[in-house]
Design a protein around this motif. Sequence first.
Motif, PDB file in Angstrom:
ATOM      1  N   TYR A  36      -4.358 -15.650   2.401  1.00 27.88           N
ATOM      2  CA  TYR A  36      -4.380 -15.274   0.988  1.00 27.88           C
ATOM      3  C   TYR A  36      -2.967 -15.368   0.406  1.00 27.88           C
ATOM      4  CZ  TYR A  36      -9.061 -13.601   1.963  1.00 27.88           C
ATOM      5  OH  TYR A  36     -10.385 -13.539   2.328  1.00 27.88           O
ATOM      6  N   THR A  37      -2.873 -15.870  -0.803  1.00 28.94           N
ATOM      7  CA  THR A  37      -1.557 -16.063  -1.423  1.00 28.94           C
ATOM      8  C   THR A  37      -1.402 -15.327  -2.748  1.00 28.94           C
ATOM      9  OG1 THR A  37      -2.351 -18.106  -2.452  1.00 28.94           O
ATOM     10  CG2 THR A  37      -1.198 -18.318  -0.340  1.00 28.94           C
ATOM     11  N   GLU A  38      -2.508 -15.028  -3.435  1.00 29.98           N
ATOM     12  CA  GLU A  38      -2.443 -14.252  -4.679  1.00 29.98           C
ATOM     13  C   GLU A  38      -2.905 -12.839  -4.368  1.00 29.98           C
ATOM     14  OE1 GLU A  38      -4.526 -13.883  -9.063  1.00 29.98           O
ATOM     15  OE2 GLU A  38      -4.383 -15.885  -8.170  1.00 29.98           O
ATOM     16  N   ILE A  39      -1.952 -11.904  -4.356  1.00 29.57           N
ATOM     17  CA  ILE A  39      -2.230 -10.541  -3.899  1.00 29.57           C
ATOM     18  C   ILE A  39      -2.119  -9.571  -5.065  1.00 29.57           C
ATOM     19  CG2 ILE A  39      -1.441  -8.671  -2.407  1.00 29.57           C
ATOM     20  CD1 ILE A  39      -0.478 -10.854  -0.464  1.00 29.57           C
ATOM     21  N   ILE A  40      -3.187  -8.798  -5.262  1.00 30.04           N
ATOM     22  CA  ILE A  40      -3.239  -7.762  -6.289  1.00 30.04           C
ATOM     23  C   ILE A  40      -3.407  -6.422  -5.591  1.00 30.04           C
ATOM     24  CG2 ILE A  40      -4.506  -6.890  -8.293  1.00 30.04           C
ATOM     25  CD1 ILE A  40      -5.520  -9.814  -8.679  1.00 30.04           C
ATOM     26  N   LEU A  41      -2.546  -5.463  -5.899  1.00 25.06           N
ATOM     27  CA  LEU A  41      -2.668  -4.126  -5.321  1.00 25.06           C
ATOM     28  C   LEU A  41      -3.432  -3.219  -6.276  1.00 25.06           C
ATOM     29  CD1 LEU A  41       0.804  -3.291  -3.706  1.00 25.06           C
ATOM     30  CD2 LEU A  41      -1.323  -3.898  -2.549  1.00 25.06           C
ATOM     31  N   GLN A  42      -4.400  -2.493  -5.732  1.00 26.28           N
ATOM     32  CA  GLN A  42      -5.194  -1.540  -6.503  1.00 26.28           C
ATOM     33  C   GLN A  42      -5.109  -0.181  -5.824  1.00 26.28           C
ATOM     34  OE1 GLN A  42      -9.421  -2.380  -7.835  1.00 26.28           O
ATOM     35  NE2 GLN A  42      -9.859  -0.884  -6.230  1.00 26.28           N
ATOM     36  N   GLY A  43      -4.843   0.876  -6.597  1.00 30.47           N
ATOM     37  CA  GLY A  43      -4.769   2.206  -6.025  1.00 30.47           C
ATOM     38  C   GLY A  43      -5.566   3.198  -6.829  1.00 30.47           C
ATOM     39  N   HIS A  44      -6.063   4.236  -6.140  1.00 30.82           N
ATOM     40  CA  HIS A  44      -6.832   5.297  -6.806  1.00 30.82           C
ATOM     41  C   HIS A  44      -6.220   6.651  -6.503  1.00 30.82           C
ATOM     42  CE1 HIS A  44     -10.215   8.333  -6.757  1.00 30.82           C
ATOM     43  NE2 HIS A  44     -10.253   7.908  -7.999  1.00 30.82           N
ATOM     44  N   SER A  45      -6.056   7.491  -7.530  1.00 33.82           N
ATOM     45  CA  SER A  45      -5.586   8.867  -7.397  1.00 33.82           C
ATOM     46  C   SER A  45      -4.149   8.911  -6.863  1.00 33.82           C
ATOM     47  CB  SER A  45      -6.558   9.656  -6.521  1.00 33.82           C
ATOM     48  OG  SER A  45      -6.338  11.038  -6.630  1.00 33.82           O
ATOM     49  N   LEU A  46      -3.927   9.268  -5.605  1.00 31.41           N
ATOM     50  CA  LEU A  46      -2.563   9.219  -5.057  1.00 31.41           C
ATOM     51  C   LEU A  46      -2.166   7.791  -4.678  1.00 31.41           C
ATOM     52  CD1 LEU A  46      -0.176  11.117  -4.316  1.00 31.41           C
ATOM     53  CD2 LEU A  46      -1.087  11.197  -1.995  1.00 31.41           C
ATOM     54  N   GLY A  47      -3.130   6.884  -4.615  1.00 32.02           N
ATOM     55  CA  GLY A  47      -2.828   5.491  -4.282  1.00 32.02           C
ATOM     56  C   GLY A  47      -1.813   4.849  -5.219  1.00 32.02           C
ATOM     57  N   PRO A  48      -1.921   5.012  -6.553  1.00 30.72           N
ATOM     58  CA  PRO A  48      -0.916   4.435  -7.448  1.00 30.72           C
ATOM     59  C   PRO A  48       0.500   4.947  -7.182  1.00 30.72           C
ATOM     60  CG  PRO A  48      -2.892   4.950  -8.685  1.00 30.72           C
ATOM     61  CD  PRO A  48      -3.089   5.527  -7.304  1.00 30.72           C
ATOM     62  N   HIS A  49       0.639   6.214  -6.824  1.00 33.83           N
ATOM     63  CA  HIS A  49       1.966   6.753  -6.508  1.00 33.83           C
ATOM     64  C   HIS A  49       2.565   5.991  -5.326  1.00 33.83           C
ATOM     65  CE1 HIS A  49      -0.353   9.897  -8.488  1.00 33.83           C
ATOM     66  NE2 HIS A  49       0.736  10.568  -8.756  1.00 33.83           N
ATOM     67  N   LYS A  50       1.726   5.736  -4.326  1.00 34.24           N
ATOM     68  CA  LYS A  50       2.200   5.024  -3.136  1.00 34.24           C
ATOM     69  C   LYS A  50       2.543   3.574  -3.468  1.00 34.24           C
ATOM     70  CE  LYS A  50      -0.091   7.961   0.271  1.00 34.24           C
ATOM     71  NZ  LYS A  50      -0.914   8.029   1.490  1.00 34.24           N
ATOM     72  N   ILE A  51       1.734   2.949  -4.298  1.00 32.79           N
ATOM     73  CA  ILE A  51       2.006   1.562  -4.702  1.00 32.79           C
ATOM     74  C   ILE A  51       3.313   1.484  -5.494  1.00 32.79           C
ATOM     75  CG2 ILE A  51       1.215  -0.324  -6.169  1.00 32.79           C
ATOM     76  CD1 ILE A  51      -1.658   0.423  -5.348  1.00 32.79           C
ATOM     77  N   CYS A  52       3.527   2.429  -6.409  1.00 30.28           N
ATOM     78  CA  CYS A  52       4.769   2.440  -7.184  1.00 30.28           C
ATOM     79  C   CYS A  52       5.981   2.528  -6.260  1.00 30.28           C
ATOM     80  CB  CYS A  52       4.774   3.610  -8.166  1.00 30.28           C
ATOM     81  SG  CYS A  52       3.661   3.420  -9.581  1.00 30.28           S
ATOM     82  N   TYR A  53       5.911   3.423  -5.281  1.00 30.81           N
ATOM     83  CA  TYR A  53       7.036   3.558  -4.346  1.00 30.81           C
ATOM     84  C   TYR A  53       7.236   2.265  -3.560  1.00 30.81           C
ATOM     85  CZ  TYR A  53      10.041   5.141  -0.614  1.00 30.81           C
ATOM     86  OH  TYR A  53      11.094   5.247   0.265  1.00 30.81           O
ATOM     87  N   TYR A  54       6.139   1.686  -3.092  1.00 24.46           N
ATOM     88  CA  TYR A  54       6.239   0.444  -2.329  1.00 24.46           C
ATOM     89  C   TYR A  54       6.896  -0.666  -3.144  1.00 24.46           C
ATOM     90  CZ  TYR A  54       4.986  -4.056  -0.402  1.00 24.46           C
ATOM     91  OH  TYR A  54       5.058  -5.353   0.046  1.00 24.46           O
ATOM     92  N   LEU A  55       6.432  -0.874  -4.355  1.00 25.27           N
ATOM     93  CA  LEU A  55       6.926  -1.985  -5.171  1.00 25.27           C
ATOM     94  C   LEU A  55       8.414  -1.850  -5.485  1.00 25.27           C
ATOM     95  CD1 LEU A  55       3.946  -2.400  -7.658  1.00 25.27           C
ATOM     96  CD2 LEU A  55       4.578  -3.958  -5.808  1.00 25.27           C
ATOM     97  N   VAL A  56       8.844  -0.645  -5.822  1.00 20.49           N
ATOM     98  CA  VAL A  56      10.250  -0.439  -6.181  1.00 20.49           C
ATOM     99  C   VAL A  56      11.165  -0.573  -4.967  1.00 20.49           C
ATOM    100  CG1 VAL A  56      11.896   1.297  -7.035  1.00 20.49           C
ATOM    101  CG2 VAL A  56       9.719   0.932  -8.222  1.00 20.49           C
ATOM    102  N   ASN A  57      10.649  -0.201  -3.805  1.00 19.87           N
ATOM    103  CA  ASN A  57      11.473  -0.239  -2.585  1.00 19.87           C
ATOM    104  C   ASN A  57      11.220  -1.461  -1.712  1.00 19.87           C
ATOM    105  OD1 ASN A  57      13.006   2.528  -2.422  1.00 19.87           O
ATOM    106  ND2 ASN A  57      10.975   2.977  -3.235  1.00 19.87           N
ATOM    107  N   SER A  58      10.417  -2.398  -2.211  1.00 24.46           N
ATOM    108  CA  SER A  58      10.191  -3.681  -1.526  1.00 24.46           C
ATOM    109  C   SER A  58      10.317  -4.795  -2.565  1.00 24.46           C
ATOM    110  CB  SER A  58       8.802  -3.717  -0.881  1.00 24.46           C
ATOM    111  OG  SER A  58       8.629  -2.637   0.000  1.00 24.46           O
ATOM    112  N   PRO A  59      11.535  -5.040  -3.039  1.00 21.36           N
ATOM    113  CA  PRO A  59      11.720  -5.961  -4.174  1.00 21.36           C
ATOM    114  C   PRO A  59      11.289  -7.392  -3.900  1.00 21.36           C
ATOM    115  CG  PRO A  59      13.827  -5.357  -3.190  1.00 21.36           C
ATOM    116  CD  PRO A  59      12.813  -4.458  -2.582  1.00 21.36           C
ATOM    117  N   ASN A  60      11.205  -7.790  -2.648  1.00 24.94           N
ATOM    118  CA  ASN A  60      10.797  -9.163  -2.309  1.00 24.94           C
ATOM    119  C   ASN A  60       9.332  -9.224  -1.891  1.00 24.94           C
ATOM    120  OD1 ASN A  60      13.440 -10.223  -2.745  1.00 24.94           O
ATOM    121  ND2 ASN A  60      14.059  -9.398  -0.764  1.00 24.94           N
ATOM    122  N   ASN A  61       8.510  -8.376  -2.492  1.00 23.96           N
ATOM    123  CA  ASN A  61       7.097  -8.314  -2.123  1.00 23.96           C
ATOM    124  C   ASN A  61       6.327  -9.524  -2.650  1.00 23.96           C
ATOM    125  OD1 ASN A  61       5.676  -7.577  -4.809  1.00 23.96           O
ATOM    126  ND2 ASN A  61       7.422  -6.181  -4.714  1.00 23.96           N
TER     127      ASN A  61
END
Length: 292
Positions: free
Chosen positions: A117-142
């Motif tokens: 897979y090459t087109e990746i979309i992250l989806q989060g629910h409830s506390l999931g968005p908090h975790k995604i936000c942290y991941y994205l900001v701290n993994s700039p080459n995602n």
Amino acid sequence: MKKTLISVHKAYSTDGIELDSVLFQPRKKTKKIIIHVHGKEGHFVQNHFVQVLGEQYAQNGYAFLTFNNRGHDYMADLLKKTSTGFTWEQGGSMFDLLENSIFDIQGIIDYVLDLGYTEIILQGHSLGPHKICYYLVNSPNNSVSRVIFLTTADVHYQFDSSVPEWEKYSLIAKRVCEEGKGKELMPIRLWSNCPVSAATFWNYTNPHNNCFVFNGTHPKTEFKNFNKITLPMFIVNPENDVASGIQANRFIRLLKKNTVSKRFEGVVIKNAVHNFLSKEDGLAKTILEWLK
């Protein structure tokens, strides 16, 4: 003939935690996949919308992978892969530290990249968005192209409304952690009657925490990590959410005010509750319209 292929997978976080996963695939091969990150004490198939979204995404050309992150259920025995075999590690919501989500999410992304897979979309629910936000900001080459946030819960409000004297207990949790006893359970529970360790309580409430993100009830507080995401973003919030503390449309306006994304869109699903129970088809239709 079934339109959706469903398979069970064993993926691993970058620090070796085994992450049980279910993959929904369209019969026609696709490079597009949506990865779902569940919330506090949930698990990969807990909410009814997970199956509905998985099947409807696949019918519209998107694969969908939902996985157990290390914070699944109240308490869980986690299997960890090491250089010499496997060991057990105590985990689950009561021992979860939000910053460890970076290992889970990166491991899952690495896994789906290996699947092609090459087109990746992250989806989060409830506390999931908090975790995604942290991941994205701290993994700039995602490798993420877009994000979908379902029910952007206000954790600060949850403490204010459901955890009496939480500031006092936060200091107690800090002291217990400094004594090296972070795994000990607190004499107080979180919302949903969830037991919690001292380390996790302190992780939620310390002055520099990454859990107070969608601060609808404290709008002058930084929408930490969320306010740095530039990716196209779609937020779907329920009208009747117990975890937001303010009126849903007002919450969407606050999120729009605090985003730097040039492609932000927010929608409120009328008469829906935190987990969109009985509104799953409407949720799927709303997201698919945005994806198109």
